[in-house]
Design a protein around this motif. Structure first.
Motif, short mmCIF file in Angstrom:
data_model
loop_
_atom_site.label_atom_id
_atom_site.label_comp_id
_atom_site.label_asym_id
_atom_site.label_seq_id
_atom_site.Cartn_x
_atom_site.Cartn_y
_atom_site.Cartn_z
N ILE A 1 -45.72 12.59 1.17
CA ILE A 1 -46.58 11.40 1.24
C ILE A 1 -46.88 11.03 -0.12
N ALA A 2 -46.70 9.58 -0.63
CA ALA A 2 -47.01 9.26 -1.83
C ALA A 2 -48.12 8.22 -1.88
N THR A 3 -49.19 8.68 -2.17
CA THR A 3 -50.46 7.30 -2.10
C THR A 3 -51.48 7.55 -2.89
N HIS A 4 -52.62 7.02 -2.97
CA HIS A 4 -53.31 7.12 -4.24
C HIS A 4 -54.07 8.39 -4.51
N ALA B 1 -35.72 11.48 -2.73
CA ALA B 1 -35.86 11.17 -1.32
C ALA B 1 -34.43 10.53 -0.91
N GLU B 2 -34.01 11.16 0.61
CA GLU B 2 -32.83 10.81 0.97
C GLU B 2 -33.29 9.52 2.08
N ALA B 3 -34.48 9.32 2.42
CA ALA B 3 -34.84 8.20 3.33
C ALA B 3 -36.34 7.75 3.10
N ILE B 4 -36.72 6.31 3.12
CA ILE B 4 -37.83 6.33 2.67
C ILE B 4 -38.65 5.38 3.79
N ILE B 5 -40.02 5.58 3.81
CA ILE B 5 -40.83 4.95 5.13
C ILE B 5 -41.96 4.42 4.35
N ALA B 6 -42.23 3.21 4.34
CA ALA B 6 -43.24 2.48 3.46
C ALA B 6 -44.07 1.41 4.36
N ASN B 7 -45.21 1.06 3.99
CA ASN B 7 -46.01 -0.21 4.38
C ASN B 7 -45.75 -1.21 3.48
N PRO B 8 -45.99 -2.31 3.93
CA PRO B 8 -45.61 -3.66 3.07
C PRO B 8 -46.40 -3.90 1.52
N PRO B 9 -47.76 -3.46 1.56
CA PRO B 9 -48.45 -3.50 0.42
C PRO B 9 -47.96 -2.49 -0.58
N THR B 10 -47.08 -1.85 -0.67
CA THR B 10 -46.26 -1.00 -1.55
C THR B 10 -45.36 -1.99 -2.61
N PHE B 11 -44.83 -2.97 -1.98
CA PHE B 11 -44.07 -4.11 -2.71
C PHE B 11 -42.92 -3.63 -3.18
N MET C 1 -39.73 0.22 7.40
CA MET C 1 -41.22 -0.44 7.35
C MET C 1 -42.12 0.15 8.62
N MET C 2 -43.35 0.38 8.25
CA MET C 2 -44.23 0.54 9.48
C MET C 2 -45.63 0.19 8.91
N PHE C 3 -46.03 -0.56 9.79
CA PHE C 3 -47.39 -1.26 9.66
C PHE C 3 -48.10 -1.64 10.82
N PRO C 4 -49.65 -1.66 10.82
CA PRO C 4 -50.50 -2.01 11.98
C PRO C 4 -50.89 -3.26 11.96
N ILE D 1 -37.81 13.00 3.15
CA ILE D 1 -38.32 11.77 3.43
C ILE D 1 -39.60 11.40 2.59
N ALA D 2 -39.41 10.51 1.79
CA ALA D 2 -40.76 9.83 1.31
C ALA D 2 -41.48 8.87 1.95
N ILE D 3 -42.83 9.12 2.24
CA ILE D 3 -43.67 7.93 2.74
C ILE D 3 -44.57 7.12 1.66
N LEU D 4 -44.38 6.05 1.61
CA LEU D 4 -44.91 5.31 0.51
C LEU D 4 -46.30 4.41 1.20
N ILE D 5 -47.38 4.99 0.86
CA ILE D 5 -48.58 4.27 1.31
C ILE D 5 -49.50 3.57 0.20
N VAL D 6 -49.77 2.31 0.30
CA VAL D 6 -50.94 1.81 -0.19
C VAL D 6 -51.96 1.24 0.63
#
Length: 605
Positions: free
Chosen positions: A278-281, A357-367, A382-385, A248-253
């Motif tokens: 976790i893929a982020t800055h 990745a076989e599944a992806i979780i992301a927040n919207p700003p990753t576009f 998608m997940m976001f606060p 699982i890849a978690i994409l966060i901006v």
């Protein structure tokens, strides 16, 4: 649900989502496809995977991640997703049907303009007779042709109305058959007097228009797989299937506060046997690695992104008033770094294992989340606060509208407008990236801003339903699951209190202070803010604990009432204070409310 009656396509999609984790291809490349991404949430409810503890439900029946008609080849090695031409045929049927309908309807309209209404409505002397003649009227044929075109457009925009559209079009087709039959078999009339050449052509044109579109819609219904979905949804009983281990890849901006909750999610997923990255800055590498979670660096500077957000006021109008070529370039770099984030090794770790990745979780700003999910043919969640799904209850957070206003259509429209504006700002570079890197077809420029909602991609909102309940008009694939609590201190953690010995000593010297912290906000004038805080503490006589992050707020000049502290875990610090004043960050808000502390929000946008 997987039963003996499940159609082959649905069965293969089940196996794709539930296959055991295979060794990824080190030199993985995106598969080339001519199929556009489609949500399979409207297909059978065959697969729903639980991948997190608590209420976080990875409800991804392959929504927005793989084309409806992809054929999945079962192999012992890496999974191969081979798209067929079914979606392409369906799209071709749509195109040619639309062109045919438009041409024939245009002919009918011009006919009535040139020939006149009198050819349709004949004035009669007998008042008991109707001026409308079923077997010689063309206006009703034109109305049928226009109506069938409207139903076709509705089908294109709202695919889940397909059955209603087919029923209505069949009724219109039967009506046109009756008109043709009335002309052909009415022996009481002189055909040459009843129908001249233009009237006959008008009848033929309208009939072909209605019949052609009706047949096309029925063909699309079966080709696209809607019939499979209806057939499989009627099956029972359900067959329980084990949850496979996934990569699982978690994409966060975002900032530190955006990343921290996903670390807690990653740890929960790891405890279930999944491999999580976790893929982020790059600035967050140390934070992620400190909790034994795999990391991949995304491009972009979160501090600069935060500064731009504060400058624009966090609204669409502010973004338009403060355009920045550097910001667009940074967003382009972030988007282009998403593909290696889900397919390549960590470039800074020579011992990193291959990853696909076989599944992806992301927040919207990753576009680019939905596009890399399509390229890999994997589920997206998608997940976001912050609210990102259209609702009448409150407006989009970047719309700049009044949150105290009553529920309205304007609120729901604000999501469409904001999504479309953000998409238009990145559409050309995303389409170029889709074609050149992901080997996918470009997405239409106009009207593609709300893909997540249109394709019914599962969305989990990370706040407590006791704080803001789920709006009644949010669909079933959207849910409010609660704030992600991740304890960095306490039993079982490696948190060291030694660096905070001076703080602990200051806290012991008086009553609990008021906490003031603005997270990762970039403050334009920190000294001025520090003076405001010290003046308030002096006038009220209340002790104040000031936390700084990217912007240094120094209140040491008033040592008897103020104390400055840098980054430290809120789950350790906030139980020691009497109240919290902060910028309204989701993590700080949740932490304060969880402890029942009086809270004052000072928003920066």
């Amino acid at each position: 649900r997987l039963t003996n009656r499940t159609r082959p396509t649905a069965r293969r999609l089940c196996w794709l989502a539930l296959r055991p984790m295979s060794q990824p291809n080190e030199d993985s490349q995106p598969h080339s496809t001519n199929d556009t991404v489609r949500s399979t949430a409207t297909r059978s409810s065959a697969v729903r995977s639980l991948v997190a503890k608590r209420a976080v439900n990875f409800r991804s029946s392959l929504a927005g991640s793989i084309t409806d008609t992809a054929e999945v080849v079962w192999k012992s090695g890496p999974q191969a997703v081979v798209p067929t031409s079914r979606t392409a045929i369906a799209e071709s049927c749509k195109f040619f049907s639309l062109i045919t309908w438009a041409s024939l309807t245009t002919f009918l309209i011009f006919y009535l303009i040139i020939y006149g209404i009198r050819a349709d409505w004949k004035v009669v002397d007998d008042s008991n007779d109707s001026a409308y003649a079923f077997d010689t009227s063309v206006i009703d044929a034109l109305a049928c042709s226009v109506l069938v075109g409207i139903t076709f457009i509705v089908l294109i925009c709202k695919a889940h109305y397909v059955l209603l559209t087919i029923i209505l079009d069949i009724v219109l087709s039967i009506f046109m058959i009756a008109k043709v039959a009335a002309y052909k078999y009415d022996g009481s009339r002189n055909y040459c007097e009843s129908w001249d050449t233009c009237e006959l052509l008008a009848l033929i044109a309208s009939s072909i228009s209605v019949w052609f579109v009706t047949i096309a819609i029925i063909v699309i219904f079966f080709i696209r797989g809607d019939a499979d979905a209806i057939f499989s949804d009627a099956e029972s009983p359900a067959l329980p299937l084990p949850i496979p281990t996934l990569q699982i890849a978690i994409l966060i901006v975002g900032t530190h506060g955006d990343v921290l909750p996903f670390i807690g999610l990653a740890k929960a997923l790891q405890s279930l046997g999944h491999r999580v990255r976790i893929a982020t800055h790059a600035i967050h590498r140390k934070l992620v690695h400190s909790h034994n979670v795999e990391f991949y660096p995304l491009e972009g500077d979160p501090k600069q992104l935060s500064a731009w957000m504060v400058k624009s006021g966090g609204t669409l109008q502010g973004e338009l008033r403060n355009p920045s070529a550097k910001k667009l370039e940074m967003l382009k770099d972030i988007i282009e770094s998403l593909w290696p984030a889900v397919t390549e090794r960590d470039p800074a770790d020579e011992f990193a294992l291959p990853f696909t990745a076989e599944a992806i979780i992301a927040n919207p700003p990753t576009f680019g989340h939905i596009h890399v999910a399509e390229a890999l043919g994997v589920p997206l969640h998608m997940m976001f606060p912050q609210p990102w799904t259209p609702t009448r209850s409150f407006p989009h957070p970047m719309a700049g509208l009044d949150y105290h206003a009553k529920p309205s259509a304007q609120n729901a429209l604000s999501y469409r407008v904001t999504d479309e504006a953000m998409w238009l700002g990145n559409a050309f570079q995303i389409n170029s990236w889709r074609q050149n890197v992901l080997k996918l077809r470009p997405v239409r420029v106009l009207g593609a801003g709300s893909l997540l909602t249109t394709l019914r991609v599962p969305f989990s909102y990370m706040w407590s339903p006791a704080f803001v309940p789920k709006p009644n008009d949010w669909p079933p694939f959207v849910d409010v699951v609660g704030a992600f609590e991740f304890k960095q201190s306490g039993q079982g953690s490696n948190f060291d209190e030694t660096p905070f010995a001076p703080l602990l000593e200051w806290l012991s010297q008086g009553p609990p202070p008021i906490f003031i912290g603005f997270g990762s906000m970039v403050i334009e004038n920190p000294p001025a803010l520090a003076n405001v805080i010290m003046d308030a503490a002096r006038k009220s006589g209340v002790r104040v604990l000031v936390q700084s992050n990217w912007s240094k707020i120094e209140t040491g000049a008033l040592k008897e009432l103020c104390f400055d502290v840098g980054p430290c875990p809120h789950d350790w610090l906030l139980p020691k204070v009497a109240a919290v004043i902060h910028h309204g960050g989701a993590g700080t808000t949740a932490a304060g409310l969880r402890l029942g502390l009086p809270t004052l929000v000072c928003p920066f946008f």
